[in-house]
Scaffold this motif. Structure first.
Motif, PDB file in Angstrom:
ATOM      1  N   PRO A 172       0.818  -1.224   0.000  1.00  0.00           N
ATOM      2  CA  PRO A 172       0.000   0.000   0.000  1.00  0.00           C
ATOM      3  C   PRO A 172       0.850   1.272   0.000  1.00  0.00           C
ATOM      4  N   ALA A 173       0.426   2.241  -0.810  1.00  0.00           N
ATOM      5  CA  ALA A 173       1.076   3.544  -0.916  1.00  0.00           C
ATOM      6  C   ALA A 173       2.552   3.419  -1.290  1.00  0.00           C
ATOM      7  N   ASP A 174       2.857   2.504  -2.193  1.00  0.00           N
ATOM      8  CA  ASP A 174       4.230   2.287  -2.676  1.00  0.00           C
ATOM      9  C   ASP A 174       5.201   1.899  -1.563  1.00  0.00           C
ATOM     10  N   SER A 175       4.685   1.372  -0.462  1.00  0.00           N
ATOM     11  CA  SER A 175       5.567   1.012   0.655  1.00  0.00           C
ATOM     12  C   SER A 175       6.303  -0.296   0.426  1.00  0.00           C
ATOM     13  N   THR A 176       5.945  -1.039  -0.629  1.00  0.00           N
ATOM     14  CA  THR A 176       6.675  -2.262  -0.977  1.00  0.00           C
ATOM     15  C   THR A 176       7.215  -2.194  -2.411  1.00  0.00           C
ATOM     16  N   LEU A 177       7.391  -0.989  -2.925  1.00  0.00           N
ATOM     17  CA  LEU A 177       7.889  -0.823  -4.290  1.00  0.00           C
ATOM     18  C   LEU A 177       9.404  -0.977  -4.289  1.00  0.00           C
ATOM     19  N   PHE A 178       9.854  -2.204  -4.151  1.00  0.00           N
ATOM     20  CA  PHE A 178      11.282  -2.475  -4.188  1.00  0.00           C
ATOM     21  C   PHE A 178      11.806  -2.284  -5.611  1.00  0.00           C
ATOM     22  N   TYR A 179      13.103  -2.125  -5.712  1.00  0.00           N
ATOM     23  CA  TYR A 179      13.719  -1.836  -7.007  1.00  0.00           C
ATOM     24  C   TYR A 179      13.433  -2.949  -8.011  1.00  0.00           C
ATOM     25  N   ALA A 180      13.604  -4.207  -7.604  1.00  0.00           N
ATOM     26  CA  ALA A 180      13.372  -5.320  -8.519  1.00  0.00           C
ATOM     27  C   ALA A 180      11.911  -5.388  -8.946  1.00  0.00           C
ATOM     28  N   LEU A 181      10.989  -5.083  -8.041  1.00  0.00           N
ATOM     29  CA  LEU A 181       9.569  -5.087  -8.389  1.00  0.00           C
ATOM     30  C   LEU A 181       9.255  -3.958  -9.360  1.00  0.00           C
ATOM     31  N   ASN A 182       9.823  -2.794  -9.128  1.00  0.00           N
ATOM     32  CA  ASN A 182       9.629  -1.667 -10.038  1.00  0.00           C
ATOM     33  C   ASN A 182      10.176  -1.991 -11.421  1.00  0.00           C
ATOM     34  N   LEU A 183      11.325  -2.639 -11.467  1.00  0.00           N
ATOM     35  CA  LEU A 183      11.924  -3.042 -12.742  1.00  0.00           C
ATOM     36  C   LEU A 183      10.999  -4.014 -13.479  1.00  0.00           C
ATOM     37  N   TYR A 184      10.463  -4.975 -12.753  1.00  0.00           N
ATOM     38  CA  TYR A 184       9.542  -5.947 -13.356  1.00  0.00           C
ATOM     39  C   TYR A 184       8.299  -5.254 -13.911  1.00  0.00           C
ATOM     40  N   GLN A 185       7.745  -4.332 -13.162  1.00  0.00           N
ATOM     41  CA  GLN A 185       6.543  -3.629 -13.610  1.00  0.00           C
ATOM     42  C   GLN A 185       6.807  -2.828 -14.880  1.00  0.00           C
ATOM     43  N   GLN A 186       7.962  -2.152 -14.920  1.00  0.00           N
ATOM     44  CA  GLN A 186       8.285  -1.363 -16.109  1.00  0.00           C
ATOM     45  C   GLN A 186       8.448  -2.259 -17.335  1.00  0.00           C
TER      46      GLN A 186
END
Length: 319
Positions: A263-277
């Motif tokens: 919630p509220a980008d509190s678990t937006l880790f770098y690897a997860l952000n990379l995967y989403q992009q």
């Protein structure tokens, strides 16, 4: 009787009569056999490692959506990361804070468990197996889902805390606590560094502890002056591997959180952000740029650790 010149000629692979010997041919056949054994490894290195690395480096300078051909944009992806993507900056800071907290806690738990298990006692093998078991399970999807259920409404964590008067809450849906549940999962998998610490503790000579006891050193002083210096190479090794692994944390962030960094980008880790992009937004070129930035960052961390290790890592008689 063989003359001296004949022996020298034979040593060079030439027969006494002037003919070419078999020594050179044997050397060539031996080298060819060695190169033949290296072909599978070399092919695997080129096809599985070098080629994907080179392709991802090229894609990091392109706009590529997995459907159309890559379009060259130069440094556009890198400039956007640092100037026009607040989620990228947030994921970097979040992952950096996670590494700074989770890795030391995990190594501390591993060292404490190793100190407890280093002495031989009854059932020692069973205890070591039970402590090591989480390292075999914690990276799996099933354990991450189970961890989520443990900290949600009606989970066993709320049940235990309820005995102490703590009101029930969803720890995974609260931006202030969900990160700590992922940190707890990372600390829980301390089995692998624990085994390495155990091996290091076994190598410390008992005479050093006896000498420290004769000098009147207490347990704390012995730990600081004997155990820690001699264990510093193991600490360095576990620290480096722990940092690299923590930077790549993906499954817990994907499964313990809501899957989108919330919630509220509190678990937006770098690897997860990379995967989403790369896969959710179809921006594979942008994701490749993020991957190369991670590689560069980890290389810089490794260089810093190796250079700083000259001051705090002791080997052999330098301890």
């Amino acid at each position: 009787m063989v003359r001296q010149g004949d022996r020298r000629a034979g040593h060079r692979g030439v027969l006494p009569g002037g003919g070419q010997g078999s020594g050179a041919g044997q050397l060539i056949r031996r080298d060819l056999a060695a190169y033949a054994f290296l072909i599978p490894w070399t092919a695997g290195l080129l096809l599985v490692v070098a080629a994907p690395l080179g392709w991802s480096l090229y894609l990091s300078f392109t706009d590529y959506d997995l459907l159309a051909s890559p379009r060259w944009v130069g440094l556009g992806n890198y400039l956007e990361l640092f100037t026009d993507d607040p989620r990228f900056v947030h994921s970097v800071l979040l992952t950096g804070g996670y590494v700074l907290v989770a890795v030391p806690l995990q190594l501390g738990a591993a060292l404490a468990a190793a100190l407890l298990l280093v002495r031989e006692r009854r059932g020692q093998g069973l205890y070591r197996s039970l402590f090591y078991l989480p390292s075999l399970l914690a990276a799996s999807v099933a354990v991450s889902i189970t961890w989520r259920a443990m900290f949600d409404y009606g989970g066993p964590v709320n049940g235990v805390l309820g005995w102490f008067g703590v009101s029930e809450r969803s720890w995974i849906n609260d931006p202030g606590t969900v990160l700590w549940t992922i940190i707890a999962l990372e600390v829980w998998r301390f089995g692998a560094p624990m085994v390495i610490f155990l091996a290091g503790l076994k190598q410390i000579p008992g005479e050093l502890y006896e000498a420290a006891a004769l000098d009147g050193a207490g347990r704390l002083r012995t730990f600081v002056s004997v155990t820690v210096p001699l264990l510093s190479p193991i600490v360095f090794f576990n620290l480096l591997l722990g940092i690299i692994g923590a930077f790549q944390t993906f499954a817990p962030a994907q499964l313990v959180g809501d899957g989108n960094g919330g919630p509220a980008d509190s678990t937006l880790f770098y690897a997860l952000n990379l995967y989403q992009q790369g896969f959710d937004h179809q921006r594979m070129g942008y994701a490749s740029a993020m991957a190369w930035l991670m590689l560069i960052a980890l290389a810089m961390v490794a260089v810093f650790l190796f250079r700083s290790s000259r001051r705090w890592v002791h080997y052999g008689d330098n301890a």
